[in-house]
Scaffold this active site. Sequence first.
Site, PDB file in Angstrom:
ATOM      1  N   MET A  11      17.719  38.875 -61.852  1.00 45.69           N
ATOM      2  CA  MET A  11      16.354  38.438 -62.669  1.00 45.69           C
ATOM      3  C   MET A  11      15.564  39.349 -63.193  1.00 45.69           C
ATOM      4  O   MET A  11      14.530  39.682 -62.537  1.00 45.69           O
ATOM      5  CB  MET A  11      15.678  37.437 -61.727  1.00 45.69           C
ATOM      6  CG  MET A  11      14.569  36.588 -62.283  1.00 45.69           C
ATOM      7  SD  MET A  11      15.479  35.416 -63.248  1.00 45.69           S
ATOM      8  CE  MET A  11      14.349  33.937 -63.133  1.00 45.69           C
ATOM      9  N   GLY A  12      16.007  40.292 -63.914  1.00 40.78           N
ATOM     10  CA  GLY A  12      15.388  41.401 -64.560  1.00 40.78           C
ATOM     11  C   GLY A  12      14.507  40.687 -65.836  1.00 40.78           C
ATOM     12  O   GLY A  12      14.185  39.625 -65.936  1.00 40.78           O
ATOM     13  N   ILE A  39      15.643  40.252 -69.102  1.00 39.42           N
ATOM     14  CA  ILE A  39      16.504  39.409 -69.514  1.00 39.42           C
ATOM     15  C   ILE A  39      16.728  38.144 -68.732  1.00 39.42           C
ATOM     16  O   ILE A  39      16.508  36.983 -69.434  1.00 39.42           O
ATOM     17  CB  ILE A  39      17.976  39.959 -69.990  1.00 39.42           C
ATOM     18  CG1 ILE A  39      17.823  41.429 -70.751  1.00 39.42           C
ATOM     19  CG2 ILE A  39      18.969  38.941 -70.649  1.00 39.42           C
ATOM     20  CD1 ILE A  39      19.013  41.968 -71.176  1.00 39.42           C
ATOM     21  N   SER A  65      26.507  40.289 -68.826  1.00 42.85           N
ATOM     22  CA  SER A  65      26.289  41.548 -68.509  1.00 42.85           C
ATOM     23  C   SER A  65      27.255  42.813 -68.647  1.00 42.85           C
ATOM     24  O   SER A  65      27.103  43.416 -69.676  1.00 42.85           O
ATOM     25  CB  SER A  65      25.893  41.516 -66.932  1.00 42.85           C
ATOM     26  OG  SER A  65      26.791  41.353 -65.950  1.00 42.85           O
ATOM     27  N   ARG A  66      28.021  42.725 -67.725  1.00 39.90           N
ATOM     28  CA  ARG A  66      29.202  43.715 -67.928  1.00 39.90           C
ATOM     29  C   ARG A  66      30.396  43.084 -67.207  1.00 39.90           C
ATOM     30  O   ARG A  66      30.454  42.205 -66.438  1.00 39.90           O
ATOM     31  CB  ARG A  66      29.017  45.117 -67.225  1.00 39.90           C
ATOM     32  CG  ARG A  66      27.845  46.054 -67.793  1.00 39.90           C
ATOM     33  CD  ARG A  66      28.500  46.398 -69.246  1.00 39.90           C
ATOM     34  NE  ARG A  66      27.576  47.335 -69.634  1.00 39.90           N
ATOM     35  CZ  ARG A  66      26.522  47.034 -70.660  1.00 39.90           C
ATOM     36  NH1 ARG A  66      26.664  45.801 -70.924  1.00 39.90           N
ATOM     37  NH2 ARG A  66      25.978  47.835 -71.267  1.00 39.90           N
ATOM     38  N   GLU A 125      37.048  46.499 -72.777  1.00 36.60           N
ATOM     39  CA  GLU A 125      36.856  46.257 -74.275  1.00 36.60           C
ATOM     40  C   GLU A 125      37.116  47.110 -75.296  1.00 36.60           C
ATOM     41  O   GLU A 125      36.881  48.250 -74.987  1.00 36.60           O
ATOM     42  CB  GLU A 125      35.108  46.312 -74.507  1.00 36.60           C
ATOM     43  CG  GLU A 125      34.410  45.036 -73.415  1.00 36.60           C
ATOM     44  CD  GLU A 125      33.097  44.738 -73.392  1.00 36.60           C
ATOM     45  OE1 GLU A 125      32.430  45.449 -74.305  1.00 36.60           O
ATOM     46  OE2 GLU A 125      32.758  43.974 -72.657  1.00 36.60           O
ATOM     47  N   HIS A 155      31.064  40.971 -77.148  1.00 37.71           N
ATOM     48  CA  HIS A 155      30.019  41.431 -76.493  1.00 37.71           C
ATOM     49  C   HIS A 155      28.742  41.797 -77.739  1.00 37.71           C
ATOM     50  O   HIS A 155      28.766  42.904 -78.151  1.00 37.71           O
ATOM     51  CB  HIS A 155      30.461  43.037 -76.076  1.00 37.71           C
ATOM     52  CG  HIS A 155      29.435  43.766 -75.405  1.00 37.71           C
ATOM     53  ND1 HIS A 155      29.682  44.732 -74.384  1.00 37.71           N
ATOM     54  CD2 HIS A 155      27.979  43.585 -75.120  1.00 37.71           C
ATOM     55  CE1 HIS A 155      28.758  45.104 -73.676  1.00 37.71           C
ATOM     56  NE2 HIS A 155      27.738  44.498 -74.130  1.00 37.71           N
TER      57      HIS A 155
HETATM   58  C1  GLV Z   1      24.398  45.698 -73.788  1.00 37.09           C
HETATM   59  O1  GLV Z   1      25.319  45.429 -73.171  1.00 37.09           O
HETATM   60  C2  GLV Z   1      23.284  46.518 -73.604  1.00 37.09           C
HETATM   61  O2  GLV Z   1      23.669  46.940 -72.442  1.00 37.09           O
HETATM   62  O3  GLV Z   1      22.618  46.827 -74.309  1.00 37.09           O
HETATM   63  C1  GLV Z   2      16.396  44.337 -69.105  1.00 33.57           C
HETATM   64  O1  GLV Z   2      15.782  44.866 -69.681  1.00 33.57           O
HETATM   65  C2  GLV Z   2      16.329  43.844 -67.791  1.00 33.57           C
HETATM   66  O2  GLV Z   2      16.012  44.235 -66.973  1.00 33.57           O
HETATM   67  O3  GLV Z   2      17.067  42.786 -67.753  1.00 33.57           O
END
Ligand code: GLV
Ligand code: GLV
Length: 327
Positions: free
Chosen positions: A156-157, A159, A238-239, A268, A287
């Site tokens: 929960m950042g 984004i 995310s990743r 990727e 992505h």
């Molecule tokens: C994309 O995946 C980013 O980290 O900006």
């Molecule tokens: C991006 O800026 C995050 O913190 O999710």
Amino acid sequence: MKKPFVYITRSLPDEQVKQLSEIAIVEMWEKEEEPCPRNVLLEKAKQADALLTMLSDQVDQELLNAAENLKVISNLAVGYDNIDLKYASSKDIIVCNTPDVLTDTTADLAFALLMAAARRVVEAADYIKEGKWKGWSPLQLAGIDLHHKTIGIVGMGKIGSAVAKRAKGFDMKVLYHNRSRNEEAEQAVHAEYLDLEDLLAQSDFVVCLTPLTEQTKELFTYDRFKQMKRTAIFVNVSRGAVVIEGDLLRALEEGMIAGAGLDVFVKEPIEADHPLLKLQSVTALPHIGSATGETRRKMMDLCCKNIALVLKGDKPYTQVQLKAGKR
Ligand code: GLV
Ligand code: GLV
């Protein structure tokens, strides 16, 4: 005085790098679609005062040891798991990323993927274009509802909070799990903090937005998928490496969860014949989280500004800080 040398690992529009060309000798890897080969990157890093890198470039100890003049690495992404931050910091090399400018754009894409997976949008679009539509029928391409369901956000950042805001507009109940409580999100969208196990058990949609760290690597295992509802849809923006892909594949094949929306992968580009891509229940994207023209230009601009500031001896706008105990 000798002008500093900046190497950019992908071809970017000239007008985007103009601010750098005015103060430095700027060279770019000439291709837009293909990554800069490792040997080229190593060679350029040896002379570079600054590198503007992509998330696909590995900025590791070997590279950092070769880069004797390097002062700043500006990564065209919010994530920086491709960079050995600790080692860079030990060499007083500044690392910058592109937070904030991509937050809403990436949240939009996360939500698009959520909706696409729930309502089978990609499958339905293929269906009509492939001439399979022979007429309307009651349960044809029937998906599942999003509205009034429960979304569980892992990470929960900024984004994650922006996704929560969108979910609220769909009358969804918002649960979240994070390293630390996010009081702002709790107040703004009434997001409820849960430990991971409870979040997985209660969510109709599990959306992963956590950065990739030692702690989140391979967080999503078969056992985690088993803890989810059998009707749940898992979305990852995310990743790739936060998931054990073989475990996700097995969970989908065994019906432990209903579907997945994936924008990121362990390797990727993922091979087109990868078994995950063969599943009807998987909605996959290459992505493109932050991929709008507007946002990508803002990201390039921020990357260049950060480099220019460091080369002038000033503080960059968005330096990644090394936190104790974290990568
Ligand atoms: C994309 O995946 C980013 O980290 O900006
Ligand atoms: C991006 O800026 C995050 O913190 O999710």
